[in-house]
Design a protein around this motif. Structure first.
Motif, PDB file in Angstrom:
ATOM      1  N   THR A  24      -6.725   0.063  -8.811  1.00 51.81           N
ATOM      2  CA  THR A  24      -6.440  -0.120  -7.395  1.00 51.81           C
ATOM      3  C   THR A  24      -7.442  -1.064  -6.737  1.00 51.81           C
ATOM      4  O   THR A  24      -7.047  -1.959  -5.964  1.00 51.81           O
ATOM      5  CB  THR A  24      -6.453   1.241  -6.676  1.00 51.81           C
ATOM      6  N   ARG A  28      -6.259  -4.643  -5.044  1.00 51.93           N
ATOM      7  CA  ARG A  28      -6.412  -4.880  -3.606  1.00 51.93           C
ATOM      8  C   ARG A  28      -7.361  -6.047  -3.319  1.00 51.93           C
ATOM      9  O   ARG A  28      -7.232  -6.717  -2.295  1.00 51.93           O
ATOM     10  CB  ARG A  28      -6.874  -3.607  -2.895  1.00 51.93           C
ATOM     11  N   LYS A 200      -3.404   6.297  -3.240  1.00 49.01           N
ATOM     12  CA  LYS A 200      -2.696   6.855  -2.084  1.00 49.01           C
ATOM     13  C   LYS A 200      -3.611   7.046  -0.865  1.00 49.01           C
ATOM     14  O   LYS A 200      -3.225   7.717   0.099  1.00 49.01           O
ATOM     15  CB  LYS A 200      -2.004   8.165  -2.451  1.00 49.01           C
ATOM     16  N   PRO A 202      -5.394   4.124   0.855  1.00 50.65           N
ATOM     17  CA  PRO A 202      -5.813   2.721   0.966  1.00 50.65           C
ATOM     18  C   PRO A 202      -6.874   2.474   2.033  1.00 50.65           C
ATOM     19  O   PRO A 202      -7.656   1.536   1.896  1.00 50.65           O
ATOM     20  CB  PRO A 202      -4.509   1.989   1.292  1.00 50.65           C
ATOM     21  N   ASP A 206     -10.242   0.443   1.029  1.00 49.97           N
ATOM     22  CA  ASP A 206     -10.687  -0.792   1.682  1.00 49.97           C
ATOM     23  C   ASP A 206     -12.053  -0.626   2.327  1.00 49.97           C
ATOM     24  O   ASP A 206     -12.845  -1.581   2.369  1.00 49.97           O
ATOM     25  CB  ASP A 206      -9.658  -1.229   2.726  1.00 49.97           C
ATOM     26  N   ASP A 227       0.574  -5.078   2.520  1.00 45.55           N
ATOM     27  CA  ASP A 227       1.756  -4.252   2.703  1.00 45.55           C
ATOM     28  C   ASP A 227       1.530  -2.933   1.968  1.00 45.55           C
ATOM     29  O   ASP A 227       1.673  -2.843   0.744  1.00 45.55           O
ATOM     30  CB  ASP A 227       2.991  -4.965   2.157  1.00 45.55           C
ATOM     31  N   ASP A 228       1.168  -1.901   2.721  1.00 42.05           N
ATOM     32  CA  ASP A 228       0.832  -0.612   2.129  1.00 42.05           C
ATOM     33  C   ASP A 228       1.946   0.413   2.297  1.00 42.05           C
ATOM     34  O   ASP A 228       1.686   1.621   2.347  1.00 42.05           O
ATOM     35  CB  ASP A 228      -0.459  -0.071   2.759  1.00 42.05           C
ATOM     36  N   GLU A 231       2.009   2.957  -0.608  1.00 43.31           N
ATOM     37  CA  GLU A 231       0.811   3.784  -0.583  1.00 43.31           C
ATOM     38  C   GLU A 231       0.864   4.788   0.570  1.00 43.31           C
ATOM     39  O   GLU A 231       0.535   5.971   0.403  1.00 43.31           O
ATOM     40  CB  GLU A 231      -0.436   2.908  -0.450  1.00 43.31           C
ATOM     41  N   ASN A 232       1.267   4.309   1.734  1.00 38.51           N
ATOM     42  CA  ASN A 232       1.318   5.185   2.904  1.00 38.51           C
ATOM     43  C   ASN A 232       2.410   6.245   2.768  1.00 38.51           C
ATOM     44  O   ASN A 232       2.240   7.384   3.230  1.00 38.51           O
ATOM     45  CB  ASN A 232       1.527   4.359   4.170  1.00 38.51           C
TER      46      ASN A 232
END
Length: 245
Positions: A24, A28, A200, A202, A206, A227-228, A231-232
């Motif tokens: 991940t 990212r 899950k 993000p 970040d 564009d998450d 994940e969201n």
């Protein structure tokens, strides 16, 4: 810009898909045009703390922790302590979290002395703390709700100079007693959250990446949004399940 990530003991500490955290972070960063170099370091291999910006340690059981003690005592423990004090970024999960602490005392009185990079200790219990859970990180660690999966018999207690990563909303967290979850010391992010943690969550991912960029480059522009949606959706599904109890 680039970040160098070191995956410590990937062949030994990788419960419940913890390697997904490395995947991940890599994805990212690359999606934002930031170069990523990932190296693995296991038993008997030298650890170059100056080269790396982020260190990841996954989870393992008591047996795996015992196997690593000799390697840590041979020099890696000292190197990890130096990297922590130099404010390198660490993400440590479950057994990796415990290893950064002072010691683990089993329920029957045996003690494993760990590296003392952060002022925590863990006491084993007969009953396991297991299940999906969630917690809210402190404002100093993104202030976001995190969903994950915990499975540990050790109860971890924080020393005076260590802050919790967050406070439990559902589940057990560090010890099932004081509602704390995980630990934050300098740029160490430690948690019991498997699952794996970052895909899950993000916002927390970040925040960790931004912390590493700021440490390396003194200042860094905010990370470009991604564009998450997937994940969201995964995050919200589990959050709603936990809220319904």
């Amino acid at each position: 810009m680039e970040l160098n990530i070191c995956h410590l003991y990937p062949d030994i500490l990788n419960l419940y898909g913890d390697r997904g955290n490395i995947i991940t972070m890599n994805r990212r960063l690359e999606d934002r045009g930031i170069r990523v170099n990932i190296e693995e370091c296991s038993i008997g291999q030298p650890l170059d703390i100056d080269r790396h910006d982020i260190f990841f340690i996954g989870g393992g059981q008591d047996f795996e922790q015992e196997v690593l003690l000799r390697d840590l005592a041979a020099g890696k423990g000292r190197d990890i302590r130096s990297a922590v004090e130099d404010e390198k970024v660490f993400l440590a999960i479950c057994g990796g979290y415990q290893m950064l602490g002072q010691y683990y005392k089993t329920w029957d009185g045996s003690q494993l002395d760990f590296i003392g990079a952060i002022n925590i200790h863990t006491i084993g219990a007969k009953e396991r703390m297991i299940g999906n859970y969630m917690f809210r990180t402190t404002p100093e660690s993104s202030g976001s709700v995190v969903v994950g999966f915990e499975n540990h018999s050790g109860k971890t207690y924080l020393g005076e100079d260590v802050a919790p990563l967050g406070m439990v909303l559902k589940g057990y967290g560090n010890n099932g007693e004081d509602q704390t979850e995980g630990a934050r010391y300098k740029n160490v992010f430690a948690t019991y959250s498997h699952g794996s943690l970052l895909p899950k969550n993000p916002v927390l991912c970040d925040f960790i990446l931004q912390t590493a960029l700021i440490r390396k480059y003194d200042s860094a522009e905010p990370l470009a949004p991604l564009d998450d949606a997937l994940e969201n959706n995964a995050h919200c599904y589990m959050e709603q399940r936990l809220q319904k109890g």
